[in-house]
Design an enzyme around this catalytic site. Structure first.
Site, PDB file in Angstrom:
ATOM      1  N   THR A  45     -34.693  10.341   6.647  1.00  0.00           N
ATOM      2  CA  THR A  45     -34.148  11.684   6.866  1.00  0.00           C
ATOM      3  C   THR A  45     -34.572  12.207   8.237  1.00  0.00           C
ATOM      4  O   THR A  45     -33.782  12.858   8.939  1.00  0.00           O
ATOM      5  CB  THR A  45     -34.649  12.645   5.756  1.00  0.00           C
ATOM      6  OG1 THR A  45     -34.274  12.085   4.503  1.00  0.00           O
ATOM      7  CG2 THR A  45     -34.048  14.025   5.904  1.00  0.00           C
ATOM      8  N   HIS A  75     -32.316  10.809  10.758  1.00  0.00           N
ATOM      9  CA  HIS A  75     -31.035  11.535  10.790  1.00  0.00           C
ATOM     10  C   HIS A  75     -31.174  12.850  11.551  1.00  0.00           C
ATOM     11  O   HIS A  75     -30.302  13.220  12.337  1.00  0.00           O
ATOM     12  CB  HIS A  75     -30.543  11.810   9.361  1.00  0.00           C
ATOM     13  CG  HIS A  75     -30.033  10.595   8.662  1.00  0.00           C
ATOM     14  ND1 HIS A  75     -29.010   9.824   9.163  1.00  0.00           N
ATOM     15  CD2 HIS A  75     -30.407  10.004   7.510  1.00  0.00           C
ATOM     16  CE1 HIS A  75     -28.787   8.815   8.344  1.00  0.00           C
ATOM     17  NE2 HIS A  75     -29.628   8.899   7.327  1.00  0.00           N
ATOM     18  N   LEU A  95     -28.012   7.535   0.635  1.00  0.00           N
ATOM     19  CA  LEU A  95     -27.187   8.605   1.213  1.00  0.00           C
ATOM     20  C   LEU A  95     -26.106   8.009   2.110  1.00  0.00           C
ATOM     21  O   LEU A  95     -26.404   7.453   3.167  1.00  0.00           O
ATOM     22  CB  LEU A  95     -28.058   9.561   2.035  1.00  0.00           C
ATOM     23  CG  LEU A  95     -28.849  10.600   1.251  1.00  0.00           C
ATOM     24  CD1 LEU A  95     -29.579  11.524   2.213  1.00  0.00           C
ATOM     25  CD2 LEU A  95     -27.952  11.399   0.328  1.00  0.00           C
TER      26      LEU A  95
HETATM   27  N1  LIG Z   1     -31.628  10.368  -3.196  1.00  0.00           N
HETATM   28  C1  LIG Z   1     -32.816  10.616  -2.668  1.00  0.00           C
HETATM   29  O1  LIG Z   1     -33.570  11.465  -3.156  1.00  0.00           O
HETATM   30  C2  LIG Z   1     -33.272   9.845  -1.479  1.00  0.00           C
HETATM   31  C3  LIG Z   1     -34.594   9.973  -1.023  1.00  0.00           C
HETATM   32  C4  LIG Z   1     -35.008   9.190   0.058  1.00  0.00           C
HETATM   33  C5  LIG Z   1     -34.117   8.313   0.663  1.00  0.00           C
HETATM   34  N2  LIG Z   1     -32.840   8.235   0.202  1.00  0.00           N
HETATM   35  C6  LIG Z   1     -31.870   7.290   0.762  1.00  0.00           C
HETATM   36  O2  LIG Z   1     -32.175   6.008   0.218  1.00  0.00           O
HETATM   37  C7  LIG Z   1     -31.690   5.003   1.108  1.00  0.00           C
HETATM   38  C8  LIG Z   1     -32.786   3.975   1.364  1.00  0.00           C
HETATM   39  O3  LIG Z   1     -33.846   4.561   2.112  1.00  0.00           O
HETATM   40  P1  LIG Z   1     -34.788   3.639   3.004  1.00  0.00           P
HETATM   41  O4  LIG Z   1     -35.739   4.545   3.712  1.00  0.00           O
HETATM   42  O5  LIG Z   1     -35.318   2.520   2.216  1.00  0.00           O
HETATM   43  O6  LIG Z   1     -33.698   3.095   4.057  1.00  0.00           O
HETATM   44  P2  LIG Z   1     -33.703   1.805   5.018  1.00  0.00           P
HETATM   45  O7  LIG Z   1     -32.533   1.961   5.893  1.00  0.00           O
HETATM   46  O8  LIG Z   1     -35.061   1.631   5.622  1.00  0.00           O
HETATM   47  O9  LIG Z   1     -33.493   0.593   4.004  1.00  0.00           O
HETATM   48  C9  LIG Z   1     -32.238   0.191   3.565  1.00  0.00           C
HETATM   49  C10 LIG Z   1     -32.319  -1.298   3.285  1.00  0.00           C
HETATM   50  O10 LIG Z   1     -31.045  -1.731   2.805  1.00  0.00           O
HETATM   51  C11 LIG Z   1     -30.831  -3.038   3.311  1.00  0.00           C
HETATM   52  N3  LIG Z   1     -29.384  -3.323   3.259  1.00  0.00           N
HETATM   53  C12 LIG Z   1     -28.445  -3.124   4.221  1.00  0.00           C
HETATM   54  N4  LIG Z   1     -27.241  -3.551   3.791  1.00  0.00           N
HETATM   55  C13 LIG Z   1     -27.426  -4.042   2.538  1.00  0.00           C
HETATM   56  C14 LIG Z   1     -26.564  -4.631   1.574  1.00  0.00           C
HETATM   57  N5  LIG Z   1     -25.260  -4.811   1.824  1.00  0.00           N
HETATM   58  N6  LIG Z   1     -27.093  -5.023   0.404  1.00  0.00           N
HETATM   59  C15 LIG Z   1     -28.419  -4.844   0.142  1.00  0.00           C
HETATM   60  N7  LIG Z   1     -29.275  -4.297   1.025  1.00  0.00           N
HETATM   61  C16 LIG Z   1     -28.780  -3.896   2.195  1.00  0.00           C
HETATM   62  C17 LIG Z   1     -31.403  -2.993   4.705  1.00  0.00           C
HETATM   63  O11 LIG Z   1     -31.722  -4.296   5.187  1.00  0.00           O
HETATM   64  C18 LIG Z   1     -32.647  -2.130   4.519  1.00  0.00           C
HETATM   65  O12 LIG Z   1     -33.815  -2.892   4.275  1.00  0.00           O
HETATM   66  C19 LIG Z   1     -31.205   5.738   2.342  1.00  0.00           C
HETATM   67  O13 LIG Z   1     -29.802   5.930   2.250  1.00  0.00           O
HETATM   68  C20 LIG Z   1     -31.909   7.084   2.245  1.00  0.00           C
HETATM   69  O14 LIG Z   1     -31.210   8.092   2.928  1.00  0.00           O
HETATM   70  C21 LIG Z   1     -32.405   8.964  -0.870  1.00  0.00           C
HETATM   71 ZN   LIG Z   2     -38.312  11.843   3.345  1.00  0.00          ZN
END
Ligand SMILES: NC(=O)c1ccc[n+]([C@@H]2O[C@H](COP(=O)([O-])OP(=O)(O)OC[C@H]3O[C@@H](n4cnc5c(N)ncnc54)[C@H](O)[C@@H]3O)[C@@H](O)[C@H]2O)c1
Ligand SMILES: [Zn+2]
Ligand SMILES: [Zn+2]
Length: 346
Positions: A45, A48, A266
């Site tokens: 976040t 972003h 997200l």
């Molecule tokens: N809903 C919530 O409360 C909440 C809270 C925190 C983060 N998030 C979201 O969760 C998501 C993950 O966060 P993060 O910090 O781990 O992000 P990140 O970008 O560090 O990790 C995402 C991972 O997904 C992998 N990836 C990419 N394409 C893929 C595919 N086709 N199949 C499988 N894996 C794939 C990447 O290699 C990476 O390791 C983000 O979208 C973030 O915004 C949501």
């Molecule tokens: Zn956070």
């Protein structure tokens, strides 16, 4: 101890541009407390926000929503918090009275503001929070672990929303830091088998170390691997933890009839994904969103961290001083071998 009048803060003045500034220390309302920041984590976040894709209308802003520290001053109405108490905070501040606040669905409150996202946060020497939002860090827990409770709380909420339980199979799409926490809490609740899909080799290896039963690095192999691990049915729960519409669509091919899809990653605000209503009806498939961690989610996450139900050592290894915020953010943006960056403030 007297609090100084000004403090050092990392102010995001424009997308991509932090300035280290001397700014006034926040003044307290009667129900607020002042925290001297020890650690503050950076997450997706923050990237972003840094890049101007989120909360851009709030700049200049002191970001930082994963902080821990010590209470150094209390507002005039606060008489039950000792100076020096180690704390982190629930960053989701609502009106406290409306329909959504009463239900702990604070992000839907009309006046909701998240500390470090909509109002000034923890990338500074001091941050203020409402006393109702304090989460105490027990004495045995290192202060830097307290700064990891906020991300854990998001997963605590997700486990509740998804109703994941003992003996259920789970597929986690994406094993970044957040996917890794999904994996750890899935283990904690006794889910099995836990299948992780992650193309990045370093992160796939991290998932294996963290206890995944099956790790799939090649997306082409995913369908077959999931079916093999789940008796040909698909997973009881599929968690999207990347944020890609195409993966959201694929989730419905990987969940078993009667199973659930947890929407967690997200996607872009305008992005859309398709699903087949017919298949969802006949398969009785559930779709559930989950966002942030608030209220009890934070306190429960603190309990799990305090009792070592999550392994967080690998989240506290890359640490920069506040003065190096720009370097820290650039490294976090560009180097995907870094799982988490923390800023050591004091
Ligand atoms: N809903 C919530 O409360 C909440 C809270 C925190 C983060 N998030 C979201 O969760 C998501 C993950 O966060 P993060 O910090 O781990 O992000 P990140 O970008 O560090 O990790 C995402 C991972 O997904 C992998 N990836 C990419 N394409 C893929 C595919 N086709 N199949 C499988 N894996 C794939 C990447 O290699 C990476 O390791 C983000 O979208 C973030 O915004 C949501
Ligand atoms: Zn956070
Ligand atoms: Zn409200």
């Amino acid at each position: 101890m007297t609090t100084p009048a000004t403090m050092q803060a990392a102010v995001l003045v424009a997308p991509g541009r932090f300035e280290l500034r001397q700014v006034p220390v926040p003044t307290l309302a009667p129900n607020e407390v002042l925290i001297k920041v020890s650690r503050c984590g950076l997450c997706g976040t923050d990237i972003h926000i840094y890049q101007g894709h989120y909360s851009a209308d709030k700049l200049p802003l002191i970001p930082g929503h994963e902080f821990s520290g010590w209470v150094v001053e209390t507002g005039s109405d606060v008489d039950d918090v000792e100076i020096g108490t180690a704390v982190t905070a629930d960053i989701n501040v609502g009106c406290g009275r409306c329909f959504y606040c009463r239900k702990n669905e604070i992000l839907n409150c009309r006046t909701m503001a998240q500390i470090g996202i909509h109002v000034n946060g923890g990338l500074a020497e001091y941050v203020k929070v409402p006393v109702s939002h304090l989460v105490r860090i027990p004495p045995r827990t290192p202060i830097e672990m307290g700064a990891l409770v906020e991300p854990v709380s998001c997963i605590v909420r997700a486990v509740k929303k998804s109703r994941l339980r003992l003996g259920e199979s789970v597929l986690i799409l994406g094993a970044g830091p957040i996917g890794n926490l999904h994996l750890q809490l899935a283990r904690a609740v006794g889910a099995a088998p836990i299948i992780v899909s992650e193309p990045n080799p370093g992160r796939a290896a991290w998932a294996s170390r963290s206890g995944a039963d099956v790790v799939v690095s090649d997306p082409e192999q995913l369908q077959a691997a999931v079916m093999e691990a789940t008796g040909g049915r698909g997973a009881d729960l599929v968690i999207e933890s990347v944020g890609l519409p195409a993966l959201y669509e694929q989730a419905f091919d990987l969940v078993r009839p009667g199973g659930r899809v947890l929407a967690f990653g997200l996607a872009d605000q305008e992005a859309q994904a398709r699903y087949h209503p017919f298949k969802v009806v006949l398969g009785e498939i559930g779709l559930q969103g989950s966002v942030a961690g608030m209220g009890d989610d934070m306190h429960e996450a603190m309990t799990l961290v305090a009792h070592d139900r999550v392994r967080l050592e690998e989240f506290a290894q890359v640490v920069y001083p506040l003065a190096d915020i720009s370097r820290a953010m650039e490294a976090f943006v560009s180097d995907k071998s870094i799982n988490k960056v923390q800023i050591a403030v004091a």
